[in-house]
Design a protein around this motif. Structure first.
Motif, PDB file in Angstrom:
ATOM      1  N   GLU A 120      -2.059   6.421  -5.922  1.00 27.23           N
ATOM      2  CA  GLU A 120      -3.123   6.703  -4.965  1.00 27.23           C
ATOM      3  C   GLU A 120      -2.760   6.129  -3.601  1.00 27.23           C
ATOM      4  O   GLU A 120      -2.185   5.049  -3.488  1.00 27.23           O
ATOM      5  CB  GLU A 120      -4.438   6.097  -5.444  1.00 27.23           C
ATOM      6  CG  GLU A 120      -5.009   6.776  -6.687  1.00 27.23           C
ATOM      7  CD  GLU A 120      -6.379   6.237  -7.060  1.00 27.23           C
ATOM      8  OE1 GLU A 120      -6.753   5.151  -6.535  1.00 27.23           O
ATOM      9  OE2 GLU A 120      -7.079   6.885  -7.847  1.00 27.23           O
ATOM     10  N   CYS A 121      -3.113   6.873  -2.580  1.00 20.20           N
ATOM     11  CA  CYS A 121      -2.865   6.442  -1.189  1.00 20.20           C
ATOM     12  C   CYS A 121      -4.226   6.410  -0.490  1.00 20.20           C
ATOM     13  O   CYS A 121      -4.708   7.439   0.002  1.00 20.20           O
ATOM     14  CB  CYS A 121      -1.912   7.405  -0.482  1.00 20.20           C
ATOM     15  SG  CYS A 121      -0.337   7.653  -1.350  1.00 20.20           S
ATOM     16  N   THR A 122      -4.843   5.257  -0.456  1.00 21.54           N
ATOM     17  CA  THR A 122      -6.223   5.162   0.022  1.00 21.54           C
ATOM     18  C   THR A 122      -6.407   4.289   1.256  1.00 21.54           C
ATOM     19  O   THR A 122      -7.462   4.304   1.879  1.00 21.54           O
ATOM     20  CB  THR A 122      -7.123   4.596  -1.100  1.00 21.54           C
ATOM     21  OG1 THR A 122      -6.636   3.300  -1.489  1.00 21.54           O
ATOM     22  CG2 THR A 122      -7.124   5.518  -2.313  1.00 21.54           C
ATOM     23  N   ASN A 140       0.833  -1.207   0.000  1.00 20.17           N
ATOM     24  CA  ASN A 140       0.000   0.000   0.000  1.00 20.17           C
ATOM     25  C   ASN A 140       0.866   1.254   0.000  1.00 20.17           C
ATOM     26  O   ASN A 140       1.947   1.273   0.588  1.00 20.17           O
ATOM     27  CB  ASN A 140      -0.915   0.027   1.235  1.00 20.17           C
ATOM     28  CG  ASN A 140      -1.859  -1.153   1.277  1.00 20.17           C
ATOM     29  OD1 ASN A 140      -2.502  -1.480   0.273  1.00 20.17           O
ATOM     30  ND2 ASN A 140      -1.939  -1.819   2.415  1.00 20.17           N
ATOM     31  N   THR A 197      -3.140   8.969   4.233  1.00 15.50           N
ATOM     32  CA  THR A 197      -3.861   8.781   2.979  1.00 15.50           C
ATOM     33  C   THR A 197      -3.978  10.094   2.200  1.00 15.50           C
ATOM     34  O   THR A 197      -3.649  11.173   2.700  1.00 15.50           O
ATOM     35  CB  THR A 197      -5.279   8.268   3.262  1.00 15.50           C
ATOM     36  OG1 THR A 197      -5.988   9.278   4.005  1.00 15.50           O
ATOM     37  CG2 THR A 197      -5.255   6.965   4.067  1.00 15.50           C
ATOM     38  N   ASP A 198      -4.486   9.965   0.970  1.00 14.15           N
ATOM     39  CA  ASP A 198      -4.778  11.155   0.161  1.00 14.15           C
ATOM     40  C   ASP A 198      -5.726  12.089   0.904  1.00 14.15           C
ATOM     41  O   ASP A 198      -5.545  13.312   0.902  1.00 14.15           O
ATOM     42  CB  ASP A 198      -5.436  10.736  -1.169  1.00 14.15           C
ATOM     43  CG  ASP A 198      -4.478  10.016  -2.108  1.00 14.15           C
ATOM     44  OD1 ASP A 198      -3.259  10.145  -1.935  1.00 14.15           O
ATOM     45  OD2 ASP A 198      -4.976   9.324  -3.018  1.00 14.15           O
ATOM     46  N   THR A 199      -6.738  11.510   1.529  1.00 15.91           N
ATOM     47  CA  THR A 199      -7.730  12.318   2.241  1.00 15.91           C
ATOM     48  C   THR A 199      -7.075  13.193   3.290  1.00 15.91           C
ATOM     49  O   THR A 199      -7.403  14.381   3.439  1.00 15.91           O
ATOM     50  CB  THR A 199      -8.785  11.413   2.904  1.00 15.91           C
ATOM     51  OG1 THR A 199      -9.442  10.641   1.885  1.00 15.91           O
ATOM     52  CG2 THR A 199      -9.820  12.233   3.661  1.00 15.91           C
TER      53      THR A 199
END
Length: 313
Positions: free
Chosen positions: A303-305, A263, A286-288
């Motif tokens: 992407e980092c989810t 991840n 994460t992206d968030t």
């Protein structure tokens, strides 16, 4: 011979016959018992339980150790320039010209400083200007990379020796059986503890030939850096640990993305060092989380989810 004598002889022969018959039966019984014992022994050996492993096992998940590089997010033409830059620097050439009329100046900078040098933090001794100009004779648009080399071989080796020592120190500080999260956190903590943000730094990274603040050795050897220096020092250590890592940048900042246990996560050592009581706010997020206070890069990045379960506990 009278009848009485014949009678005695017959009785004796009958007795001898009976004895022989009994002896033969006894021998036959012994043979049968011996055969039965052998069969029983053989049966016990062949039915003895084994410790063999089951023939079916759950498939093992193989971690993706493919390097994370800015190179992967360039266009075909940009990749060609990137590769020729590697050849030019490897040959210690002072400049390189490319016929790339379609490039904008900021894209040329991205290929040189924000891609090639970001992917190779060991080239901390390379500086340079990049610009577009027109050949007055042919009218052809050219991109020129003027390359400077700031260290002699001896200077470079001395600085690399210090970096080697820092890596050894961090590695020795790890507990037995340390995970990749542990290794990344140890580097993150080391940089926060041992590097100061260079608030005196000003100017364009590409044109600052007298400072190390934008490069890995600025953080690791000189102890002062700006965001690109922090991120490249972090990547340099991750490369040595074999953990996939890249430097990512937006219009005014640079940080890292790592891949651990399959991840991807954001790590921003600079903001962790300069923010008050940030703790693990910028470690493996994460992206968030990161895009709450970071502008997104102008190009695609992994992407980092997945939330880091180590931090979620």
């Amino acid at each position: 011979m009278n009848n009485r004598t014949l009678q005695k002889i017959c009785i004796c022969l009958l007795c001898i016959g009976c004895i022989c018959s009994l002896f033969a039966c006894a021998r036959s019984s012994v043979r049968e018992q011996s055969t039965t014992a052998k069969q029983t022994t053989t049966k016990q050996v062949t039915t003895k339980p084994t410790t063999a492993k089951p023939t079916t096992t759950a498939p093992q998940v193989k971690e993706d150790n493919t390097p994370l590089l800015n190179y992967d997010h360039l266009t075909k033409g940009e990749k060609e320039v990137y590769n020729r830059l590697g050849d030019t620097i490897g040959a210690y050439e002072p400049y390189m010209e490319e016929s790339v009329a379609e490039f904008k100046a900021e894209v040329v900078d991205r290929v040189f400083f924000y891609s090639f040098l970001a992917d190779h933090p060991e080239y901390f001794y390379v500086r340079g200007n990049s610009n577009l100009y027109q050949n007055t004779g042919t009218g052809e648009e050219l991109a020129r990379f003027d390359i400077q080399y700031t260290n002699s071989v001896d200077e470079y080796e001395a600085r690399m020796a210090k970096i080697d020592g820092i890596f050894t120190t961090i590695k020795k500080s790890l507990p037995k059986g340390a995970t990749d999260f542990d290794k990344a956190k140890a580097v993150y903590d080391y940089l926060i503890e041992n590097v100061d943000y260079d608030y005196d730094y000003t100017g364009n990274s590409l044109k600052e030939s007298e400072t190390t603040a934008s490069y890995a050795d600025g953080a690791l050897v000189d102890g002062k850096a700006v965001c690109s220096g922090y991120s490249r020092a972090f990547k340099m250590m991750m490369d040595r640990f074999g953990i996939p890592c890249m430097c990512v940048s937006n219009k005014d900042h640079e940080w890292n993305i790592v891949r651990i246990e399959g991840n991807c996560y954001h790590i921003d050592v600079t903001w962790a060092d300069t923010a008050q009581n940030s703790g693990e706010r910028y470690f493996c997020v994460t992206d968030t989380e990161i895009y709450k206070d970071h502008d997104k890069p102008a190009y695609a990045v992994p992407e980092c989810t997945v939330v880091n379960s180590n931090l979620a506990e």
